[in-house]
Design a protein around this motif. Structure first.
Motif, mmCIF file in Angstrom:
data_model
loop_
_atom_site.group_PDB
_atom_site.id
_atom_site.type_symbol
_atom_site.label_atom_id
_atom_site.label_comp_id
_atom_site.label_asym_id
_atom_site.label_seq_id
_atom_site.Cartn_x
_atom_site.Cartn_y
_atom_site.Cartn_z
ATOM 1 N N UNK A 31 0.830 -1.200 0.000
ATOM 2 C CA UNK A 31 0.000 0.000 0.000
ATOM 3 C C UNK A 31 0.867 1.254 0.000
ATOM 4 N N UNK A 32 1.934 1.200 0.786
ATOM 5 C CA UNK A 32 2.817 2.369 0.846
ATOM 6 C C UNK A 32 3.506 2.591 -0.494
ATOM 7 N N UNK A 34 2.567 1.616 -3.445
ATOM 8 C CA UNK A 34 1.648 1.808 -4.567
ATOM 9 C C UNK A 34 1.163 3.250 -4.659
ATOM 10 N N UNK A 35 1.041 3.891 -3.525
ATOM 11 C CA UNK A 35 0.676 5.299 -3.561
ATOM 12 C C UNK A 35 -0.822 5.516 -3.517
ATOM 13 N N UNK A 36 -1.193 6.757 -3.823
ATOM 14 C CA UNK A 36 -2.584 7.169 -3.699
ATOM 15 C C UNK A 36 -3.435 6.537 -4.803
ATOM 16 N N UNK A 37 -4.720 6.378 -4.511
ATOM 17 C CA UNK A 37 -5.673 5.816 -5.463
ATOM 18 C C UNK A 37 -5.146 4.550 -6.105
ATOM 19 N N UNK A 41 -5.375 -3.537 -9.707
ATOM 20 C CA UNK A 41 -4.495 -3.906 -10.815
ATOM 21 C C UNK A 41 -3.094 -3.347 -10.601
ATOM 22 N N UNK A 42 -3.066 -2.040 -10.287
ATOM 23 C CA UNK A 42 -1.791 -1.358 -10.081
ATOM 24 C C UNK A 42 -1.053 -1.984 -8.902
ATOM 25 N N UNK A 45 0.670 -5.253 -9.848
ATOM 26 C CA UNK A 45 1.917 -5.005 -10.584
ATOM 27 C C UNK A 45 3.025 -4.546 -9.648
ATOM 28 N N UNK A 99 12.413 1.753 -5.927
ATOM 29 C CA UNK A 99 11.409 2.122 -6.915
ATOM 30 C C UNK A 99 11.197 3.631 -6.918
ATOM 31 N N UNK A 100 11.160 4.225 -5.742
ATOM 32 C CA UNK A 100 10.882 5.653 -5.619
ATOM 33 C C UNK A 100 11.923 6.482 -6.361
ATOM 34 N N UNK A 101 13.197 6.090 -6.215
ATOM 35 C CA UNK A 101 14.267 6.873 -6.828
ATOM 36 C C UNK A 101 14.669 6.354 -8.198
ATOM 37 N N UNK A 293 12.004 6.785 4.825
ATOM 38 C CA UNK A 293 10.971 6.448 5.787
ATOM 39 C C UNK A 293 9.659 7.141 5.457
ATOM 40 N N UNK A 294 9.755 8.386 5.023
ATOM 41 C CA UNK A 294 8.551 9.134 4.682
ATOM 42 C C UNK A 294 7.821 8.472 3.509
ATOM 43 N N UNK A 296 8.230 5.423 2.664
ATOM 44 C CA UNK A 296 8.247 4.004 2.962
ATOM 45 C C UNK A 296 8.950 3.217 1.866
ATOM 46 N N UNK B 5 -1.191 14.232 -2.633
ATOM 47 C CA UNK B 5 -0.092 13.366 -2.284
ATOM 48 C C UNK B 5 1.020 14.190 -1.670
ATOM 49 N N UNK B 148 -0.188 1.835 -14.883
ATOM 50 C CA UNK B 148 0.307 0.826 -13.949
ATOM 51 C C UNK B 148 1.816 0.952 -13.798
ATOM 52 N N UNK B 232 11.991 7.743 -14.767
ATOM 53 C CA UNK B 232 11.344 8.633 -13.811
ATOM 54 C C UNK B 232 12.099 9.950 -13.621
ATOM 55 N N UNK B 233 13.417 9.909 -13.656
ATOM 56 C CA UNK B 233 14.198 11.123 -13.388
ATOM 57 C C UNK B 233 15.027 11.568 -14.580
ATOM 58 N N UNK B 250 16.793 13.272 -7.332
ATOM 59 C CA UNK B 250 15.647 13.574 -6.468
ATOM 60 C C UNK B 250 16.100 14.018 -5.082
ATOM 61 N N UNK B 454 1.800 10.155 7.551
ATOM 62 C CA UNK B 454 2.069 10.052 6.127
ATOM 63 C C UNK B 454 0.944 9.481 5.273
ATOM 64 N N UNK B 458 -4.583 8.074 2.171
ATOM 65 C CA UNK B 458 -4.967 6.676 2.047
ATOM 66 C C UNK B 458 -6.002 6.303 3.084
#
Lengths: 333, 589, 332
Positions: A31-32, A34-37, A41-42, A45, A99-101, A293-294, A296, B5, B148, B232-233, B250, B454, B458
């Protein structure tokens, strides 16, 4: 050798514990990520791309395999086949992929580590220098107001929360009184050693003030103790210069506990000084950890936890080895 | 929208990210910026280095994934051009009207707005020297369907409008360029004929050019450099600057240098991009405070610095004398509001009592006073067409506990009436919550505060949450109330349901609001023959919302900016969503 | 930086095996120790401060109940246009001796005072856990020796190897979820408070365990234990009559030294946003808000930090004083 093996076992246990903590706690880690909404399906993945759908132990062994031989991301053969263009190879020792970076954890750590290492080095330099110096002075002037002043002042400074001290130094020393430039990390390559050092002075002082009290007290206590011991009395009686007695014998007694403390404190700092780096906007490992951490960003968190753990375990081994050199008696054990 | 977000991040552990980090775009402002602004289009000297001090990390530099208002505003002026763009101007009417950018004109529509065509200019190039082609635009739009892989961004508009059939599960039959399923359907919806690109929609989209100018979902993208999530970047610029090294960091920022393959002759520098500084340095901080410290001190390189970090209340007392000359106060396109939970506060009288007891003046003072916000009387920003002061919320902004109490007694509920207020935790929000709580309790409510960290958004979009009131903020995606009311209150586009028809997610309709009357007005507005009729219908729809107390407006955020003494042509306009506009900006060397 | 209580503790009670000046030889009669403590003026002052804090902490909820303290009521009319306290001297007055909070106008003294209650409660609970776990494992390790000792030693190494600030930060969402979803603690201040108590306690015990183990090892070899054994005393009797009474001194000292470490740790956790969340005014929460006002409102900036520093210093001095009194050899 035995120590090294125990260290490796400890690291393995540490990594397993970390994985269990994050993945078996019943918390929805996807959940963290995957993000908002997040649509189902998303979500599926994301889970697959990060490998979160696998059992914890498999994820852990995959991770270990990555450390030893490297691995590709995303680690899912189906995704790799579908979109080969997005595959990133992470060479050994691979600590994961963020994934974030959109970067490997290794490269993130490599970017941030110089800042934390520089900060730790300057901080250690400051607190060891001043800690031993003040400790010696306090010991020599035992019972006078100088002694009490040194011990008291370092304790009071230690008692203020680190972030308060940091913000105070920043707002008053750097901004209001302009005694030092507004700190901003400069690499040695860009600004030379001088610039590098001056810019690290405030954050390093913040850290050093926290550790100083402990070093003053240890130095003072051990020097005092050894000054009262017979061989020192003998040395003094033999007519050895007081200064020589102090440095050659008394300080030597304090060396063993000091080395232990320096080793362990340095190791804990190398993993990143979260609060100090945050206060001064330094992009070191601590700031990286906070940001991970922010969002996740688990791979980064796991990588940093293990790196910091490795530093501590390594420091323990190094300290043990150093003992043998400092104190020949240790070899007899 | 992504503002959300970002708010979520702003609530996080990092100390005092008080400044609202808001996304999206458009939106007008009544007040021209005061102080600092040296007028429209007046040329600054070329050269020098602009410092851009950032107080939070961006979400991505992939145009199809960008949704933060400040990022859209900045990158439109520097890196990413599109078919049309908003010009910088202090007059919101001018700044809200798109002008041609990479296209030769602002587009032609046929079939009542269902088909839009644009023709590309000659000589437009990517930073690697290759031509920007119609296919690049087409490929960019196709990436909206790969949501996705490419999370974030504002692709859902184009995805919803393009004439591509839906699959039985409710998704699109086209699965985006990476998976390729249904590619032929997309190739029919977006077509290229030489330099002319044509978009076929399933319903009229009269303000499509506004969306193109505001958002980046329809920006061109070069297929040969696309690595999906790995991009992404990565920055492949077509604007006056490019990122040194080609990749954004980032955790640090980036350095913009001049893009040699950008030809100002293909652009309208006086309207869109003067591109005065030779270089722009983005530098990332973890909080607004160190940035404001530097700007107050105004030493060295910081003389040429701007930021999108609003001045926090703790700094107000330092903004005096010469420092005050370097500030600008501007009403933003963003509105803060409360959402009563229609499932728990079922009695309309209770919701009305809540609205009447809300101490908006106190809320604003806790945020920082007049430099932080002005009372709002509607969810629609005063700068948008369709705005009207809603009677339900007009009148005293201090809250009227006695009138509220009378309403509660009329409703026949037991007093004190327990409610739970959920908000995203930050130092400032803790203060505003304390004020709201006090006002409500005077009227006979008993308030439990529920600060969330945070995962705020959600949690509040969960249908079974137990909070009675939640806090939210919103800004229009482009200057139309169509990007305000339906995205926030139309249950049909917000609710997600499972196989049994149970609502599993509220989307942005946090209050579980559903009204046939409102939804029919929205439908009429969507197919209205002209903009004026559309706006009238939206005003009526807003009145329905107000009478149902679907929301309680708090305030319109005021942006209070500080910039270095070396900055020239500091402007905050509707085109930049009231953020510092990098179009005209210059530095003294 | 570490908020690691164990680390801080070790700075003060390091290396029992070194048997240096820190080792506590606790066979001196209590009366002697008390006499020594009485002569130590510094420790007396510290004790008074600690007692005042604890009394204040106990009294605060009652004072709030009777309306003497009011940490919640807003007084925005006391603020100026910059939303800072209006008037000279940071807006102090008889009704608000430390002024009011910027933005809202809540009474600063009341918030700090109630913050003492929360911070002391959290630290006390965490210290109990840490001491309990530490003493239990220390005694087991010291007595059992062999494999048990080795395993406990490695567990200690493992706990110490975790970078604790980072772990606390990363574990917060996980820990809170376990507390609320699996243990059904109501979400909110209670669950957050329990999380802080548990992590501080469960990561803080290592110092005590090592210390107690060392004590047990040295006690085992002492004459009086040998004597008891010689007289045929049961194992049980040796445990409870001869050994445990000799451990209370080091336990008391470590307990006293845990308190300041945990008070500081709570403040650091609050700064990182993983302590009890507002509106509950822990000292850390109040400080987290106040540090924004370094140049706007100095009194508000300084007062919460000073209150933390005062109790941390006092507890440390008290702990040192107790150790010196109980262990005349240690020269500190």
């Amino acid at each position: 050798m035995r120590r090294a093996i125990i260290g490796i076992i400890l690291l393995l246990a540490l990594s397993l514990l970390t994985f269990v903590l994050f993945f078996s706690s019943g918390v929805d880690v996807t959940r963290f990520a995957c993000g908002k909404n997040c649509t189902p399906e998303k979500r599926a993945t994301t889970e697959k791309a990060l490998g979160y759908d696998k059992p914890t132990v498999v994820q852990w062994t995959d991770f270990l395999q990555g450390v030893v031989v490297g691995r590709d991301y995303p680690d899912d053969p189906e995704l790799q086949r579908e979109s080969p263009e997005i595959v990133t190879h992470c060479p050994a020792p691979c600590f994961g992929f963020s994934q974030v970076n959109a970067k490997t954890v290794n490269s993130l750590i490599a970017e941030a580590a110089p800042v934390s290492i520089s900060l730790a080095m300057v901080a250690v330099f400051l607190w060891v220098l001043f800690g031993v110096l003040f400790g010696l002075i306090a010991a020599v002037r035992k019972g006078t107001w100088i002694d009490r002043g040194i011990v008291g002042a370092t304790l009071v400074v230690y008692a203020f929360p680190t972030f308060f001290i940091g913000i105070f130094l920043l707002k008053y020393v750097a901004i209001k009184w302009q005694l030092l430039p507004f700190p901003q990390y400069v690499t040695i390559a860009d600004g030379g050693v001088g610039e590098w050092f001056v810019n690290l002075l405030l954050p390093a002082t913040t850290l050093a003030l926290f550790y100083l009290a402990g070093y003053v007290r240890i130095t003072r206590a051990f020097v005092l103790e050894s000054l009262s011991e017979d061989y020192i009395r003998t040395a003094t009686a033999k007519g050895l210069a007081p200064r020589k007695v102090l440095f050659k014998h008394a300080l030597r007694a304090a060396l063993t506990p000091l080395v232990t403390m320096i080793g362990l404190d340095l190791a804990s700092l190398l993993g990143g000084a979260i609060i100090t780096e945050t206060v001064f906007s330094y992009h070191g490992l601590g700031a990286l950890a906070l940001r991970a951490n922010v969002s996740y960003d688990l791979p980064v968190l796991i990588g940093l936890l293990l790196l910091a753990g490795a530093f501590v375990i390594l420091a323990n081994i190094v300290v043990d080895v150093l003992y043998a050199y400092i104190d020949p008696r240790v070899r007899l054990d | 929208m992504a503002k959300m977000r970002k708010r979520m991040v702003a609530l996080s552990a990092v100390a005092a990210m008080t400044a609202a980090v808001l996304a999206a775009c458009g939106g007008g402002s009544d007040n021209p910026p005061s102080g600092g602004s040296t007028g429209d289009g007046e040329a600054s000297a070329k050269g020098g280095t602009l410092q851009y001090l950032q107080h939070f990390p961006f979400e991505s530099t992939d145009p199809q994934r960008i949704y933060y208002g400040v990022e859209l505003a900045n990158f439109r002026r520097t890196l990413y051009r599109s078919l049309v763009a908003f010009p910088f101007d202090n007059d919101p009417d001018v700044a809200n009207t798109p002008v041609p950018d990479l296209a030769t004109d602002t587009g032609t529509s046929t079939e009542g707005g269902k088909v839009w065509s644009f023709t590309l200019k000659d000589g437009i190039k990517w930073e690697d020297g290759s031509d920007i082609t119609c296919e690049d635009f087409k490929y960019g739009a196709s990436r909206a369907f790969a949501d996705d892989v490419l999370t974030g961004g504002a692709g859902f508009y184009i995805k919803g409008y393009l004439d591509i059939p839906a699959d039985p599960k409710g998704g699109s039959m086209y699965k985006g360029p990476y998976r390729g399923d249904g590619q032929e359907l997309f190739d029919k919806a977006v077509t290229c004929d030489g330099k002319t690109i044509t978009y076929n929609f399933n319903k009229p989209w009269p303000d499509f050019p506004l969306s193109v100018a505001s958002l980046m979902a329809t920006d061109p993208y070069k297929e040969s450099i696309d690595k999906g999530d790995r991009s992404k970047w990565v920055v492949m610029s077509n604007g006056p600057y490019k990122v040194d090294g080609g990749t954004w960091d980032v955790n640090k920022g980036a350095t913009f240098v001049r893009n040699e393959n950008y030809d100002p002759a293909t652009d309208s520098p006086d309207l869109l991009r003067q591109a005065n500084p030779d270089q722009i340095n983005y530098e990332l901080y973890t909080a607004p405070e160190p940035i404001l410290d530097r700007l107050v001190a105004d030493a060295g390189d910081d003389k040429n610095a701007v930021t999108a970090a609003r001045i926090p209340p703790a700094y107000f007392s330092q903004i005096e004398g010469p420092v005050a000359d370097r500030t600008a106060t501007v009403e933003s396109p963003y509105t803060n509001y409360l959402v009563p939970n229609q499932k728990t506060l079922t009695d309309p009288k209770v919701r009305q009592a809540l609205a009447i007891a809300t101490n908006v003046d106190g809320y604003i003072k806790a945020e920082g006073g007049e430099k932080a916000g002005v009372p709002a009387e509607s969810i629609i920003n005063p700068g948008l067409p369709g705005y009207t002061e809603q009677e339900m919320f007009s009148g005293s902004n201090e809250g009227d506990p006695d009138a509220a109490k009378a309403l509660l007694e009329e409703a026949g509920v037991d007093l004190p009436y327990p409610i739970k207020y959920t908000y995203g935790q930050s130092e400032t929000q803790d203060k505003t919550a304390a004020i709201l709580k006090e006002g409500w309790e005077k009227a006979g409510f008993q308030v439990t505060l529920d600060p969330l960290a945070d995962t705020y958004y959600d949690v509040i979009n969960q249908p079974d949450k137990d909070s009675d009131v939640v806090w939210a903020g919103w800004g229009a995606d482009w200057p139309s109330a169509m990007t305000v009311l339906p995205p926030l209150f139309d249950s049909r586009q917000n609710f997600a349901t499972d196989a049994n028809g149970n609502v599993t997610n509220l989307g942005q309709d946090y209050g579980y609001y559903q009204s046939d009357e409102f939804e029919s007005l929205v439908d009429q507005a969507a197919t209205a023959p002209d903009i004026d009729t559309q706006n009238d219908l939206l005003t009526q729809a807003d009145t329905v919302l107000a009478n149902d107390v679907a929301y309680i407006p708090l305030d319109t955020s005021t942006f209070y900016w500080l910039y270095g003494s070396g900055i020239t042509n500091f402007m905050t306009d509707a085109a930049s969503s009231s953020y510092p506009d990098l179009g005209p900006i210059g530095v003294t060397q | 930086m570490t908020v690691t209580p164990a680390n801080q503790l070790e700075e003060r009670t390091p290396d029992p095996k070194g048997a240096g000046p820190t080792a506590i030889t606790s066979n001196s009669p209590t009366a002697l120790a008390f006499a020594r403590f009485r002569k130590d003026k510094k420790s007396w002052v510290a004790l008074v401060v600690v007692v005042v804090y604890i009394s204040a902490g106990i009294a605060a909820p009652f004072l709030v109940m009777f309306g003497v303290l009011d940490p919640q009521t807003a007084n925005q009319d006391l603020l100026n246009a910059n939303t800072l306290p209006a008037g000279d001297f940071w807006g102090i007055s008889w009704t608000h001796p430390l002024g009011v909070e910027p933005g809202v106008g809540r009474d600063v003294l009341s918030r700090i005072w109630l913050g003492i209650t929360y911070s002391l409660a959290v630290s006390l609970a965490a210290a109990f856990i840490a001491v309990f776990v530490g003493v239990a494992l220390g005694i087991i390790a010291g007595f059992a020796g062999g494999w048990t000792d080795a395993i406990i030693g490695r567990v200690i190494d493992l706990v110490l190897a975790f970078p604790q600030t980072l772990l606390l930060l990363a574990a917060a969402p996980v820990g809170l979820a376990i507390l609320t979803e699996q243990l059904h603690v109501p979400d909110g201040a209670l669950a957050q408070g329990m999380f802080v108590v548990l992590v501080l306690g469960l990561f803080g015990w290592t110092g005590t365990a090592r210390l107690i183990r060392g004590q047990v090892l040295s006690l085992r070899e002492r004459e009086f234990v040998d004597a008891a054994r010689l007289f045929g005393a049961s194992r049980r009797r040796i445990w409870f009559k001869e050994l445990l009474p000799n451990l209370w001194a080091p336990v008391l000292v470590t307990f006293t030294l845990y308190m300041p470490a945990f008070i500081s740790a709570e403040a650091a956790l609050a700064y990182l946003g993983v302590s009890v969340r507002p509106p509950t005014p822990t000292l850390g929460n109040v400080l987290k808000d106040s540090i924004q006002y370094a140049s706007g409102d100095f009194l508000y900036f300084f007062a919460p930090a000073f209150m933390i520093a005062l109790i941390v210093v006092s507890f440390n001095l008290l702990g040192d004083g107790l150790r010196d009194a109980l262990d005349p050899k240690g020269d500190r």
